[in-house]
Design a protein around this motif. Structure first.
Motif, PDB file in Angstrom:
ATOM      1  N   GLN A   1       0.829  -1.202   0.000  1.00 38.27           N
ATOM      2  CA  GLN A   1       0.000   0.000   0.000  1.00 38.27           C
ATOM      3  C   GLN A   1       0.865   1.254   0.000  1.00 38.27           C
ATOM      4  N   VAL A   2       1.962   1.207   0.771  1.00 40.52           N
ATOM      5  CA  VAL A   2       2.860   2.362   0.821  1.00 40.52           C
ATOM      6  C   VAL A   2       3.374   2.669  -0.579  1.00 40.52           C
ATOM      7  N   ILE A   3       3.859   1.628  -1.247  1.00 42.48           N
ATOM      8  CA  ILE A   3       4.437   1.825  -2.574  1.00 42.48           C
ATOM      9  C   ILE A   3       3.382   2.335  -3.548  1.00 42.48           C
ATOM     10  N   LYS A   4       2.230   1.741  -3.456  1.00 44.09           N
ATOM     11  CA  LYS A   4       1.172   2.097  -4.383  1.00 44.09           C
ATOM     12  C   LYS A   4       0.719   3.545  -4.178  1.00 44.09           C
ATOM     13  N   ASP A   5       0.467   3.887  -2.921  1.00 45.40           N
ATOM     14  CA  ASP A   5       0.034   5.255  -2.645  1.00 45.40           C
ATOM     15  C   ASP A   5       1.094   6.261  -3.055  1.00 45.40           C
ATOM     16  N   CYS A   6       2.354   5.887  -2.818  1.00 43.30           N
ATOM     17  CA  CYS A   6       3.434   6.808  -3.180  1.00 43.30           C
ATOM     18  C   CYS A   6       3.486   7.000  -4.683  1.00 43.30           C
ATOM     19  N   SER A   7       3.302   5.913  -5.445  1.00 43.27           N
ATOM     20  CA  SER A   7       3.388   6.100  -6.900  1.00 43.27           C
ATOM     21  C   SER A   7       2.261   6.975  -7.402  1.00 43.27           C
TER      22      SER A   7
ATOM     23  N   GLY B   1       6.190  -9.994  -6.223  1.00 42.85           N
ATOM     24  CA  GLY B   1       7.302  -9.224  -5.668  1.00 42.85           C
ATOM     25  C   GLY B   1       8.309  -8.720  -6.672  1.00 42.85           C
ATOM     26  N   SER B   2       8.999  -9.610  -7.334  1.00 43.75           N
ATOM     27  CA  SER B   2      10.070  -9.147  -8.208  1.00 43.75           C
ATOM     28  C   SER B   2       9.488  -8.404  -9.413  1.00 43.75           C
ATOM     29  N   ASN B   3       8.265  -8.749  -9.802  1.00 41.88           N
ATOM     30  CA  ASN B   3       7.662  -8.032 -10.917  1.00 41.88           C
ATOM     31  C   ASN B   3       7.392  -6.583 -10.575  1.00 41.88           C
ATOM     32  N   LEU B   4       6.939  -6.371  -9.339  1.00 40.02           N
ATOM     33  CA  LEU B   4       6.652  -5.012  -8.918  1.00 40.02           C
ATOM     34  C   LEU B   4       7.937  -4.190  -8.963  1.00 40.02           C
TER      35      LEU B   4
ATOM     36  N   ASN C   1      -0.976  -1.980 -15.533  1.00 40.93           N
ATOM     37  CA  ASN C   1      -0.098  -2.076 -14.379  1.00 40.93           C
ATOM     38  C   ASN C   1       0.632  -3.417 -14.426  1.00 40.93           C
ATOM     39  N   TYR C   2       1.391  -3.722 -13.379  1.00 40.39           N
ATOM     40  CA  TYR C   2       2.203  -4.942 -13.419  1.00 40.39           C
ATOM     41  C   TYR C   2       1.355  -6.210 -13.345  1.00 40.39           C
ATOM     42  N   MET C   3       0.062  -6.055 -13.146  1.00 39.33           N
ATOM     43  CA  MET C   3      -0.807  -7.233 -13.167  1.00 39.33           C
ATOM     44  C   MET C   3      -1.546  -7.305 -14.501  1.00 39.33           C
ATOM     45  N   ASP C   4      -1.131  -6.465 -15.457  1.00 35.22           N
ATOM     46  CA  ASP C   4      -1.716  -6.442 -16.784  1.00 35.22           C
ATOM     47  C   ASP C   4      -3.181  -5.977 -16.788  1.00 35.22           C
ATOM     48  N   ASN C   5      -3.520  -5.122 -15.837  1.00 37.69           N
ATOM     49  CA  ASN C   5      -4.843  -4.488 -15.856  1.00 37.69           C
ATOM     50  C   ASN C   5      -4.720  -3.158 -16.579  1.00 37.69           C
ATOM     51  N   TRP C   6      -5.518  -2.994 -17.622  1.00 33.96           N
ATOM     52  CA  TRP C   6      -5.430  -1.750 -18.393  1.00 33.96           C
ATOM     53  C   TRP C   6      -6.422  -0.741 -17.852  1.00 33.96           C
ATOM     54  N   LYS C   7      -5.976   0.511 -17.766  1.00 34.11           N
ATOM     55  CA  LYS C   7      -6.939   1.567 -17.471  1.00 34.11           C
ATOM     56  C   LYS C   7      -6.473   2.909 -18.004  1.00 34.11           C
ATOM     57  N   CYS C   8      -7.405   3.824 -18.072  1.00 38.80           N
ATOM     58  CA  CYS C   8      -7.107   5.143 -18.604  1.00 38.80           C
ATOM     59  C   CYS C   8      -6.328   5.927 -17.556  1.00 38.80           C
ATOM     60  N   THR C   9      -5.166   6.448 -17.921  1.00 35.45           N
ATOM     61  CA  THR C   9      -4.378   7.187 -16.943  1.00 35.45           C
ATOM     62  C   THR C   9      -4.257   8.650 -17.316  1.00 35.45           C
ATOM     63  N   GLY C  10      -4.743   9.025 -18.472  1.00 34.58           N
ATOM     64  CA  GLY C  10      -4.617  10.438 -18.817  1.00 34.58           C
ATOM     65  C   GLY C  10      -5.512  10.793 -19.984  1.00 34.58           C
ATOM     66  N   ILE C  11      -5.944  12.035 -19.977  1.00 29.13           N
ATOM     67  CA  ILE C  11      -6.805  12.514 -21.055  1.00 29.13           C
ATOM     68  C   ILE C  11      -6.254  13.848 -21.542  1.00 29.13           C
ATOM     69  N   LEU C  12      -6.104  13.981 -22.835  1.00 29.55           N
ATOM     70  CA  LEU C  12      -5.756  15.269 -23.419  1.00 29.55           C
ATOM     71  C   LEU C  12      -7.010  15.765 -24.116  1.00 29.55           C
TER      72      LEU C  12
END
Lengths: 651, 416
Positions: A355-361, A391-394, B307-318
């Motif tokens: 959660q820390v990493i995610k919120d920070c990003s 883990g390593s993927n993140l 994201n790293y789990m391969d979930n696609w979503k909209c992150t920006g709009i111009l």
């Protein structure tokens, strides 16, 4: 993992909104956007003639932050090598020190930014730097807490001491206030005097609090006993000493005794005559209401948390932290909503690394922090132990994002290479894709990129860079450079083409350019037949120039006999033989002369076969005929001389 | 993200395409005004138009760069039923002094009987090859056998797709495991004609392209199509602009050793977004295919990220803010100067918005503020307060529109 839905950021483009379309094109570090209409028939009017370059934040363009990136790169690379050198249990101090190094460069960077901000005449620049400072402050605050909780993972007892250090480090304004108080004429009567004393007590800096209290005691001789009592209380408060022989239980017993003493003083109303001392005593007793009255001095809920732990639960265990953190947050903020920073710190106290990493990003505007922190935590094996299967993927995901960002910068891209090197899954592919896009503005830069590719056996990229450079040089008529690049690219076809151009140039001008290169071809000569010929032909010229005629003659002949020389060039070679044939001494032996004659006949017979084109001016043909006649004559005379000479030697 | 710069393109009609060269130092623009312009980026990051010429006798739909291994080469296609190849030649010193470059037409490809809707160079490992597709439903693949002589192009393949073609995309993967492959999209809107995206693959034995797959689920008009860089994966990723944005995964099925037919694929849909509300016109991947951009009838460019789990979503709009810059060539200099300075101030504000949300106390240093301890020394604060507050000329910065938003998702979160 629950996905918090964050609304996408909207960037406004100065273009018509409704009824028009936006066209776009990806570019390095950004995207180009322009107004258009994809159904031209429906388009009303030509639209705005502007193309807008949309970029992400400019962090990497700030010269000071660039230092942060540069220096953290060294630490990062160093960290990657720790893994192999030490058995795992000895690594912890190393990791803590790496973490401290990261923090110290954040601090250094922060100080520099602040100085620039202060000295800047430009208010805009100042505020920009000021903002960066505040972001770095937050980063450092979070990082420090993560270091205490996750990396150092201090056990009960030491934990509180670390947390105290953390709060003291990030609430240094007490020292500033103290200086102000002490510099005044009568410190004890300064309006900030009690604030300073109480702040010290809140941070557990009791020695300093006592020193301040002495000043007050001195001007209030009547209350001397009361001050004496407070001084004793403060001096007797036990602190856990992790390196000492005392066990945690012993410390706990001792602390409880002291706490009872404080309580007794309160019950006895020992400080009833001084409101300030009474307050301090209540703080020492851990009275929550009194602590909450000090909100202004505490200023944050996490300071409140640490102070509360200090005076109520000094032996708090890591696993109990989240409970106190949550309750302190609620008590302190009351109705106001927590800010992103609050949530991040709370997640840290809950040991929810992910959660820390995610919120920070999400909350911070750069990948630098999350990428480096996550990498460090991953090295500490913390991501796995918290059951994050990815883990390593993140770690890799964040490092790839960070490094890709660096690649858009004209000098920082070189740092990114090392980050990609340490991403086992996609690092190599990313590097391949990114590095071939580095613009090869100069030969020097091209060589730099090339070296990086060569070191990593990226043969396709090496070939491509050399080809690009060769083509560019050729188009600019820099034949030497074009040749050396195509040799590097091992591009035989292109080397042939350029060799041909060299020979054409020679035929028309009678001299060679780029002698250095051609003279030093070495084994590279073998890349293409034509290049071999070029190199050998130049060697002939050198021998000739050095008056090593016999060797020169032999080489010349072999160029034709071994079919290295293209047929189209034979006449030039035979013409080159002419002066050798006409030397006083015999250079071509009888056998060699026969061979030369053979070559000439082969050439002329093939020339005759192709009917002379009517377009060809008679003059040219005449010259050719005269040349052949001259050659025949010279060959015949040389043959005669050679036979005579050879006969004489034999005899 | 923020608008860093606005470039007065000075086309006299609608711009249809803008294309960066491989290294991102040059760009080419084309327009309904029948011209193509080439722009070069100077050391200080400014764009200068170094060439502008009439290329066709109709609207120019697309312009694209060949790989720099082949020199400085452009291809364009037009409503005038032709595609053309252009090469830059090193000009006279006069031209260089004026900062101008010379482009000459190397060939005109006239095989199409209808508007040429897309033009793309094939991946460089295949040599210098150019592909066109046209409204008559034919894909044509041309080759320049001698890269030093671009006036000779031979038509190598002519593939009839039966349906009006709108777009084409080569699979950039250069692995030996994959034979050359491209996808072609059709903007025929008749749903009854079935799948509008066809995948063709080169067959070594027959030396011909054969249809490997039709994406049967895509039955509406397709306007753009884009293969993602392969990244060493065993499957291919294809983005499609139709009535929505779709991302497909093409997983090659194990081939029987005896079969010589084209590879069969298992087609999986990875993501589908209808945020553009109606037609989507363009899709395009960034270099590492971590981001997909799309533009649609809603007038927006949307950025999609996994994201790293391969979930696609909209992150920006111009989004166009309804206040287009206008300007004619006469006042260009003045315009760009004005833009330059005002945008700079905005960028400072916009770029820093994160900090402001994160630390609301920075410019309001009240005594006892919750973040008081995070404040820089007083001298700095005074300086901050002295900052003249300039209202931006255009409401481009999001914070002015949504002052109540607690947290601004940041540009970097999109990894741009």
């Amino acid at each position: 993992m629950e996905e918090v839905d964050v609304e996408p950021a909207v960037t406004n483009i100065p273009a018509a909104g409704q009824g028009k379309h936006l066209g776009f094109a990806w570019g390095p570090g950004g995207i180009l956007v322009y107004e258009t209409h994809h159904q031209p028939k429906e388009a009303k009017g030509p639209g705005s003639p502007y193309i807008h370059e949309v970029r992400k934040d400019e962090d990497i363009y700030s010269p000071i932050l660039r230092k942060l990136f540069n220096e953290s790169h060294h630490i990062f690379v160093g960290l990657q090598t720790i893994r192999d050198e030490l058995p795992s249990k000895n690594k912890k101090p190393q990791f803590v020190s790496v973490s401290k190094n990261y923090r110290s460069i954040i601090r250094a960077c922060m100080e520099e930014l602040q100085q620039v901000a202060v000295s800047s005449q430009d208010a805009e620049v100042a505020s920009q730097y000021g903002d960066q400072v505040s972001i770095l402050l937050a980063i450092e605050l979070i990082w420090n807490l993560c270091e205490v909780l996750f990396i150092d993972a201090a056990p009960a007892g030491s934990l509180l001491l670390h947390l105290l250090d953390w709060v003291r480090l990030h609430k240094a304004d007490v020292d500033e206030k103290t200086r102000e108080v002490l510099q005044s004429e009568s410190p004890a009567e300064h309006h900030n005097y009690w604030d300073v004393v109480v702040s010290y007590v809140l941070q557990g800096r009791l020695e300093e609090a006592r020193q301040m209290l002495v000043k007050q005691a001195n001007i209030q001789p009547a209350a001397r006993n009361m001050y004496k009592l407070m001084d004793t209380l403060l001096s007797k408060m036990p602190f856990y000493n992790p390196s000492g022989t005392q066990t945690l239980t012993e410390f706990d017993v001792k602390w409880r005794h002291w706490h009872e003493e404080v309580d007794r003083c309160l019950q006895d109303n020992s400080f009833a005559s001084s409101q300030h001392l009474e307050t301090i005593c209540k703080i020492l007793a851990g009275d929550e209401d009194t602590l909450l009255e000090q909100k202004d001095l505490l200023s944050t809920w996490y300071h409140f948390l640490v102070t509360r732990l200090l005076y109520c639960h000094p032996t708090v265990k890591p696993t109990e932290l989240h409970y106190y953190a949550q309750s302190c947050l609620t008590m302190f903020l009351e109705t106001s909503a927590p800010e992103p920073l609050d949530s991040i710190l709370l997640a840290a106290f809950e040991f929810d690394i992910h959660q820390v990493i995610k919120d920070c990003s999400i909350a911070l505007n750069n990948w630098w922090f999350v990428a480096h922190l996550t990498d460090l935590l991953d090295h500490c094996n913390l991501l796995q132990s918290h059951n994050l299967h990815f883990g390593s993927n993140l770690r890799e995901f964040l490092l790839l994002e960070y490094a890709s960002g660096l690649f858009t910068h004209h000098s920082l891209w070189q740092l990114a290479v090392d980050y990609f090197d340490h991403c086992p899954e996609f690092g190599h592919v990313y590097l391949e894709l990114q590095i071939e896009r580095v613009s090869l503005d100069t030969e020097r830069k091209a060589l730099k990129v090339l070296r990086i590719c060569e070191q990593r056996q990226m043969s396709e990229q090496v070939r491509s860079i050399c080809k690009i450079m060769a083509m560019r040089a050729l188009k600019n008529n820099r034949l030497g450079s074009a040749l050396s690049w195509s040799i590097r690219a091992k591009d035989a076809a292109f080397a042939t083409l350029i060799s041909e151009r060299f020979l054409q140039d020679y035929c028309s001008k009678g001299t060679f350019s780029d002698l250095d290169l051609i003279d030093n071809l070495g084994p590279a000569m073998l890349l293409s037949d034509r290049l071999t010929f070029l190199g050998k032909y130049r060697e002939f010229h050198k021998l000739y120039g050095e008056k090593r005629f016999t060797e020169a003659a032999k080489l010349l002949l072999s160029l034709m006999m071994a079919k290295i020389a293209p047929r189209s060039f034979w006449m030039t070679l035979l013409t080159d033989a002419l002066p050798l044939l006409e030397q006083k001494e015999v250079i071509f032996s009888a056998d060699q002369t026969y061979e030369l004659m053979c070559c000439l006949e082969e050439l002329t017979s093939s020339l005759n076969k192709t009917a002379p084109s009517p377009d060809q001016p008679m003059q040219d043909e005449d010259i050719e005929v005269t040349k052949v006649e001259l050659l025949r004559l010279a060959l015949a005379r040389n043959l005669a001389m050679a036979i005579v000479k050879e006969g004489t030697v034999e005899a | 993200m923020f608008v860093a710069k606005s470039i007065a393109a000075d086309h006299k009609d609608l711009i249809h395409d803008v294309s960066y060269d491989f290294h991102g130092r040059r760009m080419a623009t084309c327009s309904s005004d029948q011209s193509v312009k080439v722009w070069d980026k100077s050391e200080n990051g400014e764009w200068h138009c170094t060439a502008s010429w009439k290329t066709h006798s109709g609207s120019v739909w697309r312009v694209t760069w060949a790989h720099p291994e082949f020199g400085q080469v452009l291809a364009s296609c037009s409503f005038d039923r032709t595609a053309a190849v252009w090469e830059e030649i090193v000009g006279e010193s006069n031209d260089k002094q004026r900062g101008q470059s010379h482009w000459i037409k190397r060939t005109t490809l006239v095989d199409s009987r209808t508007s040429v809707t897309d033009v793309k160079f094939a991946p460089k490992h295949m040599g210098l090859m150019l592909t066109t597709c046209s409204a008559d439903g034919v894909v044509r693949i041309y080759e320049a056998p001698d890269v030093m002589n671009l006036s000779q192009w031979s038509l190598q393949h002519e593939i009839s797709c039966k349906l009006s073609c709108s777009c084409i995309s080569w699979n950039p993967s250069s692995s030996r495991a994959h034979p050359p492959m491209f996808a072609v999209g059709s903007d025929d809107s008749n749903v009854a004609y079935g799948g509008k995206v066809q995948i063709y693959e080169y067959n070594e034995n027959t030396r011909k392209y054969a249809k490997a797959e039709t994406l049967m689920t895509v039955t509406d008009a397709v306007h753009d199509i884009a293969f993602a860089p392969n990244l060493g994966r065993s499957f291919h990723v294809l983005a499609i602009a139709t009535k929505d944005v779709r991302i497909f995964k093409l997983v090659p099925l194990r081939k029987e050793s005896t079969s010589s037919g084209p590879t069969k694929f298992e087609v999986q849909i990875v993501a589908q977004f209808d945020n553009h509300n109606s037609q989507v016109w363009r899709v395009s991947w960034n270099i590492t295919s971590t981001l997909l951009a799309s533009s649609g009838d809603d007038g927006c460019v949307r950025l999609w990220k996994a994201n790293y789990m391969d979930n696609w979503k909209c992150t920006g709009i111009l989004k166009g803010d309804g206040s287009p810059l206008t300007g004619s060539s006469g006042q260009l200099t003045a315009m760009s100067t004005m833009m330059g300075s005002s945008l700079q101030s905005q960028s400072a504000i916009n770029g820093m918005s994160a900090g402001r949300y994160f630390f609301p106390a920075l410019d309001s240093p009240r005594v006892g503020s919750r973040y008081g301890h995070l404040l820089p020394p007083p001298s700095l604060i005074e300086n901050c307060e002295a900052e003249p507050i300039q209202p931006p000329p255009q409401p481009q910065v999001q914070i002015y529109r949504h002052p109540s938003r607690a947290l601004l998702p940041l540009p970097e979160a999109e990894g741009l």
